[in-house]
Design a protein around this motif. Structure first.
Motif, mmCIF file in Angstrom:
data_model
loop_
_atom_site.group_PDB
_atom_site.id
_atom_site.type_symbol
_atom_site.label_atom_id
_atom_site.label_comp_id
_atom_site.label_asym_id
_atom_site.label_seq_id
_atom_site.Cartn_x
_atom_site.Cartn_y
_atom_site.Cartn_z
ATOM 1 N N ASP A 148 0.827 -1.208 0.000
ATOM 2 C CA ASP A 148 0.000 0.000 0.000
ATOM 3 C C ASP A 148 0.861 1.257 0.000
ATOM 4 O O ASP A 148 0.584 2.212 -0.733
ATOM 5 N N VAL A 149 1.894 1.264 0.820
ATOM 6 C CA VAL A 149 2.790 2.421 0.907
ATOM 7 C C VAL A 149 3.488 2.630 -0.428
ATOM 8 O O VAL A 149 3.587 3.762 -0.925
ATOM 9 N N LEU A 150 3.960 1.544 -1.048
ATOM 10 C CA LEU A 150 4.645 1.656 -2.332
ATOM 11 C C LEU A 150 3.687 2.047 -3.461
ATOM 12 O O LEU A 150 4.078 2.774 -4.383
ATOM 13 N N ALA A 151 2.441 1.584 -3.389
ATOM 14 C CA ALA A 151 1.452 1.970 -4.408
ATOM 15 C C ALA A 151 1.181 3.475 -4.326
ATOM 16 O O ALA A 151 1.084 4.157 -5.361
ATOM 17 N N GLU A 152 1.074 3.988 -3.117
ATOM 18 C CA GLU A 152 0.879 5.437 -2.928
ATOM 19 C C GLU A 152 2.101 6.201 -3.429
ATOM 20 O O GLU A 152 1.976 7.237 -4.082
ATOM 21 N N ALA A 153 3.293 5.681 -3.170
ATOM 22 C CA ALA A 153 4.527 6.318 -3.639
ATOM 23 C C ALA A 153 4.565 6.338 -5.166
ATOM 24 O O ALA A 153 4.932 7.355 -5.774
ATOM 25 N N THR A 154 4.174 5.232 -5.789
ATOM 26 C CA THR A 154 4.140 5.167 -7.253
ATOM 27 C C THR A 154 3.201 6.221 -7.820
ATOM 28 O O THR A 154 3.539 6.930 -8.769
ATOM 29 N N SER A 155 2.038 6.333 -7.226
ATOM 30 C CA SER A 155 1.054 7.313 -7.679
ATOM 31 C C SER A 155 1.604 8.737 -7.555
ATOM 32 O O SER A 155 1.492 9.543 -8.486
ATOM 33 N N ARG A 156 2.200 9.045 -6.425
ATOM 34 C CA ARG A 156 2.745 10.389 -6.204
ATOM 35 C C ARG A 156 3.899 10.679 -7.162
ATOM 36 O O ARG A 156 4.017 11.780 -7.697
ATOM 37 N N MET A 157 4.751 9.688 -7.397
ATOM 38 C CA MET A 157 5.881 9.889 -8.304
ATOM 39 C C MET A 157 5.405 10.031 -9.749
ATOM 40 O O MET A 157 5.961 10.831 -10.512
ATOM 41 N N ASP A 158 4.381 9.268 -10.139
ATOM 42 C CA ASP A 158 3.816 9.403 -11.484
ATOM 43 C C ASP A 158 3.291 10.824 -11.694
ATOM 44 O O ASP A 158 3.505 11.423 -12.752
ATOM 45 N N ARG A 159 2.602 11.355 -10.675
ATOM 46 C CA ARG A 159 2.091 12.726 -10.780
ATOM 47 C C ARG A 159 3.227 13.734 -10.866
ATOM 48 O O ARG A 159 3.141 14.719 -11.606
ATOM 49 N N ALA A 160 4.313 13.499 -10.148
ATOM 50 C CA ALA A 160 5.468 14.403 -10.194
ATOM 51 C C ALA A 160 6.113 14.394 -11.579
ATOM 52 O O ALA A 160 6.506 15.447 -12.096
ATOM 53 N N VAL A 161 6.201 13.219 -12.203
ATOM 54 C CA VAL A 161 6.774 13.119 -13.552
ATOM 55 C C VAL A 161 5.868 13.839 -14.548
ATOM 56 O O VAL A 161 6.343 14.575 -15.419
ATOM 57 N N GLU A 162 4.553 13.639 -14.436
ATOM 58 C CA GLU A 162 3.614 14.321 -15.338
ATOM 59 C C GLU A 162 3.695 15.835 -15.160
ATOM 60 O O GLU A 162 3.648 16.579 -16.143
ATOM 61 N N ALA A 163 3.827 16.294 -13.924
ATOM 62 C CA ALA A 163 3.966 17.731 -13.668
ATOM 63 C C ALA A 163 5.243 18.266 -14.308
ATOM 64 O O ALA A 163 5.255 19.365 -14.872
ATOM 65 N N ALA A 164 6.310 17.489 -14.264
ATOM 66 C CA ALA A 164 7.568 17.906 -14.894
ATOM 67 C C ALA A 164 7.395 18.008 -16.407
ATOM 68 O O ALA A 164 7.863 18.975 -17.023
ATOM 69 N N LYS A 165 6.715 17.045 -17.005
ATOM 70 C CA LYS A 165 6.502 17.081 -18.458
ATOM 71 C C LYS A 165 5.652 18.289 -18.849
ATOM 72 O O LYS A 165 5.919 18.938 -19.863
ATOM 73 N N GLU A 166 4.632 18.583 -18.042
ATOM 74 C CA GLU A 166 3.808 19.763 -18.306
ATOM 75 C C GLU A 166 4.642 21.035 -18.165
ATOM 76 O O GLU A 166 4.478 21.990 -18.927
ATOM 77 N N ASP A 167 5.522 21.046 -17.176
ATOM 78 C CA ASP A 167 6.405 22.184 -16.959
ATOM 79 C C ASP A 167 7.340 22.372 -18.146
ATOM 80 O O ASP A 167 7.576 23.490 -18.596
#
Length: 184
Positions: A4-23
């Motif tokens: 569960d902790v790693l799934a949440e981490a994956t989700s947060r990191m995916d959002r961070a990568v998408e934010a970087a691409k948008e940036d």
């Protein structure tokens, strides 16, 4: 629990990568792109409002973006917001119905400045990823009493692999943007 902790981490990191691409998309290349205006906030009746909510953006030519407001009374505010955009270097024109933004040609010096800017944005994205890693590692350490040190160590190894994967995704997006910026 670790899953569960790693799934949440994956989700947060995916959002961070998408934010970087948008940036990265907000940094202009030699051609006009409506994504450049993605973060433009217009003062609409005293409220900062995203440009996409106030107007339609079109790209009729390689170096031109046409902004057609849904409400003609917002035309002046849109023009002003676009004019104040940092790193754009374009002067918008208002013909009473729409705002036309023609991008100037990029010089080699300006392209190199944009590459530096994109690299800075890439480093910021990696810092965000490492911050997420640190928080998740602390969460795993808090679970040590419940699940044991061996499971926590295994979870940390998985977390490190996950972090490396996401940092590599940011590096790849950064490399692609640099190639796009330096392309004449």
């Amino acid at each position: 629990m670790i899953a569960d902790v790693l799934a949440e981490a994956t989700s947060r990191m995916d959002r961070a990568v998408e934010a970087a691409k948008e940036d990265f998309a907000t940094v202009r290349t030699g051609r006009a792109n409506p994504q450049l205006f993605q973060r433009v906030m217009v003062d609409y009746y005293g409220t900062p409002t995203p440009l996409q909510q106030l107007a339609a953006l079109a790209n009729p030519e390689a170096r031109t973006v046409v902004i057609t407001p849904y409400d003609k009374s917002a035309l002046k505010a849109i023009e002003e917001a676009v004019r104040e955009m940092p790193n754009l270097g374009a002067n918008p024109t208002n013909d009473g119905n729409l705002v036309r933004v023609t991008m100037p040609e990029l010089t080699e010096e300006r392209r190199k400045e944009y590459v530096k800017l994109v690299r800075t944005k890439g480093e910021d994205a990696k810092v965000r990823l490492r911050g997420i890693r640190r928080q998740v590692k602390d969460d795993l350490e808090a679970l040590k009493d419940e699940i044991g040190e061996d499971d926590v160590a295994r979870g940390e190894k998985e977390l490190d692999a996950l972090t490396k994967k996401h940092v590599d995704l940011v590096d790849e997006a950064l490399k692609n943007k640099e190639v796009e910026l330096l392309e004449v």
